[in-house]
Design a protein around this motif. Structure first.
Motif, PDB file in Angstrom:
ATOM      1  N   ASN A 106       0.813  -1.213   0.000  1.00 40.21           N
ATOM      2  CA  ASN A 106       0.000   0.000   0.000  1.00 40.21           C
ATOM      3  C   ASN A 106       0.853   1.272   0.000  1.00 40.21           C
ATOM      4  OD1 ASN A 106      -3.107  -0.697   0.464  1.00 40.21           O
ATOM      5  ND2 ASN A 106      -1.876  -2.212   1.536  1.00 40.21           N
ATOM      6  N   GLU A 107       2.146   1.107  -0.316  1.00 39.62           N
ATOM      7  CA  GLU A 107       3.088   2.219  -0.498  1.00 39.62           C
ATOM      8  C   GLU A 107       3.252   3.069   0.765  1.00 39.62           C
ATOM      9  OE1 GLU A 107       2.161   4.447  -4.003  1.00 39.62           O
ATOM     10  OE2 GLU A 107       2.313   2.700  -5.322  1.00 39.62           O
ATOM     11  N   ARG A 108       3.111   2.427   1.923  1.00 38.23           N
ATOM     12  CA  ARG A 108       3.411   3.097   3.185  1.00 38.23           C
ATOM     13  C   ARG A 108       4.809   2.634   3.612  1.00 38.23           C
ATOM     14  NH1 ARG A 108      -1.083   5.517   5.447  1.00 38.23           N
ATOM     15  NH2 ARG A 108      -0.232   5.386   7.555  1.00 38.23           N
ATOM     16  N   PHE A 109       5.780   3.080   2.835  1.00 41.41           N
ATOM     17  CA  PHE A 109       7.131   2.512   2.910  1.00 41.41           C
ATOM     18  C   PHE A 109       7.845   2.847   4.224  1.00 41.41           C
ATOM     19  CE2 PHE A 109       6.378   3.235  -1.722  1.00 41.41           C
ATOM     20  CZ  PHE A 109       6.271   1.905  -2.074  1.00 41.41           C
TER      21      PHE A 109
ATOM     22  N   ALA B 291       6.656   0.535   6.893  1.00 39.72           N
ATOM     23  CA  ALA B 291       7.166  -0.816   6.660  1.00 39.72           C
ATOM     24  C   ALA B 291       8.643  -0.902   7.036  1.00 39.72           C
ATOM     25  CB  ALA B 291       6.974  -1.196   5.192  1.00 39.72           C
ATOM     26  N   GLU B 292       9.418   0.109   6.649  1.00 32.04           N
ATOM     27  CA  GLU B 292      10.855   0.109   6.952  1.00 32.04           C
ATOM     28  C   GLU B 292      11.085   0.125   8.463  1.00 32.04           C
ATOM     29  OE1 GLU B 292      14.759   1.782   7.905  1.00 32.04           O
ATOM     30  OE2 GLU B 292      12.817   2.731   8.265  1.00 32.04           O
ATOM     31  N   ASN B 293      10.260   0.838   9.209  1.00 34.36           N
ATOM     32  CA  ASN B 293      10.397   0.919  10.662  1.00 34.36           C
ATOM     33  C   ASN B 293      10.200  -0.451  11.311  1.00 34.36           C
ATOM     34  OD1 ASN B 293      10.723   2.505  13.109  1.00 34.36           O
ATOM     35  ND2 ASN B 293       8.553   2.123  13.482  1.00 34.36           N
ATOM     36  N   ILE B 294       9.228  -1.199  10.816  1.00 27.32           N
ATOM     37  CA  ILE B 294       8.965  -2.543  11.349  1.00 27.32           C
ATOM     38  C   ILE B 294      10.106  -3.486  10.992  1.00 27.32           C
ATOM     39  CG2 ILE B 294       7.464  -4.563  11.128  1.00 27.32           C
ATOM     40  CD1 ILE B 294       5.149  -2.583  10.686  1.00 27.32           C
TER      41      ILE B 294
ATOM     42  N   GLY C   1      11.196   2.576  -1.997  1.00 25.96           N
ATOM     43  CA  GLY C   1      10.010   3.417  -2.014  1.00 25.96           C
ATOM     44  C   GLY C   1      10.223   4.750  -1.321  1.00 25.96           C
ATOM     45  N   MET C   2      11.178   4.777  -0.390  1.00 29.33           N
ATOM     46  CA  MET C   2      11.512   6.015   0.323  1.00 29.33           C
ATOM     47  C   MET C   2      12.560   6.834  -0.420  1.00 29.33           C
ATOM     48  SD  MET C   2      11.739   4.298   4.107  1.00 29.33           S
ATOM     49  CE  MET C   2      12.312   5.781   4.945  1.00 29.33           C
ATOM     50  N   GLY C   3      13.007   6.326  -1.572  1.00 28.06           N
ATOM     51  CA  GLY C   3      14.014   7.044  -2.345  1.00 28.06           C
ATOM     52  C   GLY C   3      15.438   6.737  -1.933  1.00 28.06           C
ATOM     53  N   LYS C   4      15.614   5.706  -1.115  1.00 31.95           N
ATOM     54  CA  LYS C   4      16.957   5.341  -0.640  1.00 31.95           C
ATOM     55  C   LYS C   4      17.471   4.149  -1.453  1.00 31.95           C
ATOM     56  CE  LYS C   4      16.000   7.015   4.046  1.00 31.95           C
ATOM     57  NZ  LYS C   4      15.960   6.684   5.493  1.00 31.95           N
ATOM     58  N   GLN C   5      17.718   4.419  -2.734  1.00 29.37           N
ATOM     59  CA  GLN C   5      18.067   3.343  -3.655  1.00 29.37           C
ATOM     60  C   GLN C   5      19.373   2.636  -3.303  1.00 29.37           C
ATOM     61  OE1 GLN C   5      16.590   6.105  -4.689  1.00 29.37           O
ATOM     62  NE2 GLN C   5      14.758   5.330  -5.712  1.00 29.37           N
TER      63      GLN C   5
ATOM     64  N   LEU D 195      14.465  -8.592   1.042  1.00 25.13           N
ATOM     65  CA  LEU D 195      13.783  -8.096  -0.156  1.00 25.13           C
ATOM     66  C   LEU D 195      12.727  -7.057   0.226  1.00 25.13           C
ATOM     67  CD1 LEU D 195      12.965  -8.151  -3.159  1.00 25.13           C
ATOM     68  CD2 LEU D 195      11.496 -10.107  -2.625  1.00 25.13           C
ATOM     69  N   GLN D 196      11.930  -7.367   1.227  1.00 22.42           N
ATOM     70  CA  GLN D 196      10.892  -6.427   1.648  1.00 22.42           C
ATOM     71  C   GLN D 196      11.507  -5.138   2.198  1.00 22.42           C
ATOM     72  OE1 GLN D 196       7.727  -6.821   0.878  1.00 22.42           O
ATOM     73  NE2 GLN D 196       8.376  -8.755  -0.059  1.00 22.42           N
ATOM     74  N   TYR D 197      12.607  -5.292   2.921  1.00 21.44           N
ATOM     75  CA  TYR D 197      13.312  -4.125   3.449  1.00 21.44           C
ATOM     76  C   TYR D 197      13.803  -3.248   2.287  1.00 21.44           C
ATOM     77  CZ  TYR D 197      16.012  -1.690   7.107  1.00 21.44           C
ATOM     78  OH  TYR D 197      16.487  -0.768   7.997  1.00 21.44           O
TER      79      TYR D 197
END
Length: 571
Positions: free
Chosen positions: A168-171, A174-177, A200-204, A192-194
């Motif tokens: 749902n693009e609440r990146f 998700a990253e915090n969890i 998604g946060m722009g931290k490529q 992969l999920q991380y």
């Protein structure tokens, strides 16, 4: 109906294997045959399922319906299960299938399940995801977080929440969890999920690092490869992206879309031969090959495009237009008219491509100096294509080239009348009128062209230059010619027309600039332009420049050689 029959058969087979299930009664194994009366001796025996057997049947039907996405039977099965007490797993199975099918009843099933099993992990996660999917983001996230707070030991729930948040693009959430998970819980899937959350946060760059960790632990993890390839691709790191796409290909999971991307990246890297090597892997796929050929053509790689199209030409489902494309490439790019004609012969008559192929055929014959054959071919198809003004235009030009100018003019008059809005035909008629010596008629006709097409460069140039030569209405001549050079600044002859109009208007300095531009833009091969160059130079007192210009004009053997000699003598 067929699905329901299959379920009944499945249930019957199961029940047949357990005789006790066929018996009704409190003990579950007592006889359940209907009592035969004296008046009922002809009736068959009737077997009935007890409540337990019905529940087993309903569960089997539910599982089968969920697998096959049979929504009516699934709803029927869960309703039957609810006559007893369905398990949390049954509610979860039904709700998952209904949610996947986006059926509204999914929410009702989830709520019923939660009412009986308020702490079931799957049902809680399904409820949260349902809310998120239906834009109740705050409520859905809060519900799932509350469940995790009540069950901190449930790592799977945290991971599922992170997965749903990513979807749902609440990146950031998700990253915090995922960041809070212990190192021992960082499976390749978690990495992969991380990475997805970070990307998604722009931290490529950080995302790429986590993807490499996933692939180090699981080198054949295709989904991680795909995510990494996509990140490299988005960052313009073409070599790295191509390398990763190749690894995916080597796992045997390469799709036409993947091979097409390999082709595109190779073209971005200016490696058309490499692109061809990828195209060869699916050369029997006509649609794919045509897409590759289109990319090669768009990027200017004509020989490679021709190679792909030539292969497609051998396919049974080859589209007709590729023969025309091959003919164009052979003629325009490789200057091989004979081969172009061979491809043109493959375009079937009566097709929409044939008219365009016919025009190219005429051009090829014309350039091969087979003008009479070209004229005969054009005339042969006048009746076949009665609405093709372009075909009449080609025939007119061929007649003019054969020095059959009265016939060309007659056909041009007729065509211009039939296709009154066809600007190229109208311009052609004006040119032929001028060539026939009827300059006034030509000028009048070109004025009509301007009403049809105010930005027509040929009409602007013709009218402006004619007025300049006649030394009248010079202000309008200058306006028309200035407009013409703004529309076609690469045309040397138009700069010459403007220079001559400026010369006639006594604007010698401006004329000098324009005539030099004329020579620069391709006018150096025309004696008239060099003569104008000399006249303008002389008006400015540049005798040496004038002498050189007249000599250049004289070397081109013009019809007015005597006049040029007189000018040279005067210097």
């Amino acid at each position: 109906m067929m699905r329901k029959q299959a379920f009944f058969l499945l249930a019957a087979a199961l029940l047949a294997a357990s005789p006790c299930l066929l018996l009704l009664g409190c003990g579950g194994c007592s006889s359940t045959k209907a009592v035969k009366t004296e008046n009922d001796s002809a009736k068959p025996s009737v077997w009935q399922l007890n409540e337990g057997a019905q529940q087993i049947y309903a569960q089997l039907a539910l599982s089968q319906a969920a697998q096959q996405q049979d929504i009516p039977l699934l709803l029927e099965s869960i309703a039957l299960l609810e006559k007893g007490k369905p398990s949390a797993a049954s509610y979860g199975e039904a709700a998952t299938a209904l949610a996947d099918a986006n059926v509204p009843e999914a929410l009702d099933i989830i709520k019923k399940g939660l009412a009986l099993y308020p702490e079931d992990a799957l049902l809680n996660l399904l409820f949260g995801e349902y809310l998120l999917r239906h834009n109740a983001v705050a409520e859905g996230t809060a519900h799932m977080n509350q469940y995790i707070l009540r069950h901190p030991e449930n790592k799977e729930a945290r991971l599922e929440l992170a997965l749903v948040l990513n979807k749902n693009e609440r990146f950031a959430e998700a990253e915090n969890i995922l960041r809070a998970l212990a190192a021992k819980d960082r499976t390749p899937f978690v990495e992969l999920q991380y990475a997805k959350a970070l990307a998604g946060m722009g931290k490529q760059e950080q995302a790429i690092q986590h993807l490499h960790k996933a692939l180090k632990a699981a080198p054949e993890y295709v989904e991680a490869m795909a995510e990494l390839a996509t990140l490299y691709d988005k960052q313009g790191q073409w070599q790295q992206a191509r390398s990763m796409y190749e690894k995916i290909r080597d796992t045997g999971t390469g799709t036409p879309a993947l091979f097409l991307r390999l082709v595109q990246i190779s073209l971005l890297l200016r490696e058309p031969e490499k692109a061809l090597s990828y195209a060869a892997a699916l050369e029997n796929d006509t649609a794919f090959s045509l897409r590759v050929a289109g990319l090669l053509l768009e990027n200017g790689y004509m020989p490679q495009a021709e190679q792909v199209l030539a292969t497609v030409a051998g396919h049974a489902d080859a589209p007709r237009e590729i023969f025309l494309d091959l003919a164009r490439i052979a003629y325009l790019e490789r200057h091989n008219p004979q081969e172009s004609l061979r491809w043109l012969e493959k375009v079937p008559q009566g097709t929409k491509e044939y008219e365009e192929a016919l025009l190219l055929h005429l051009q090829v014959l014309f350039d091969l100096d087979q003008k009479n054959q070209a004229l005969a071919l054009a005339q042969k198809h006048f009746e076949t294509y009665p609405q093709a003004g372009s075909l009449r235009e080609a025939a007119i030009r061929i007649l003019a080239a054969l020095d059959r100018k009265p016939e060309a003019l007659a056909l041009a008059r007729k065509a211009a009348q039939q296709w009154a809005d066809n600007v190229p035909l109208q311009v052609l008629l004006g040119t032929l009128l001028d060539d026939a010596g009827d300059q006034q008629a030509a000028l009048t006709h070109m004025e009509k062209v301007l009403t049809l097409s105010p930005n027509n460069v040929q009409a602007l140039n013709y009218i402006g230059y004619t007025l300049a030569v006649q030394g009248r209405d010079l202000d309008r001549a200058l306006d028309l010619l200035e407009k013409a050079v703004s529309l076609a600044p690469q045309k040397g002859y138009i700069w010459d027309s403007l220079a001559w109009a400026q010369f006639k208007a006594k604007k010698h300095t401006a004329a000098w600039v324009s005539i030099q531009r004329s020579v620069k833009e391709g006018g150096a091969d025309e004696a008239e332009i060099w003569e104008h160059y000399g006249d303008i130079a002389l008006a400015l007192g540049k005798k040496d420049d004038a002498r050189k210009a007249y000599q250049q004009a004289r070397e081109l053997n013009p019809a007015n050689a005597a006049a040029l000699d007189a000018k040279l003598s005067a210097l």
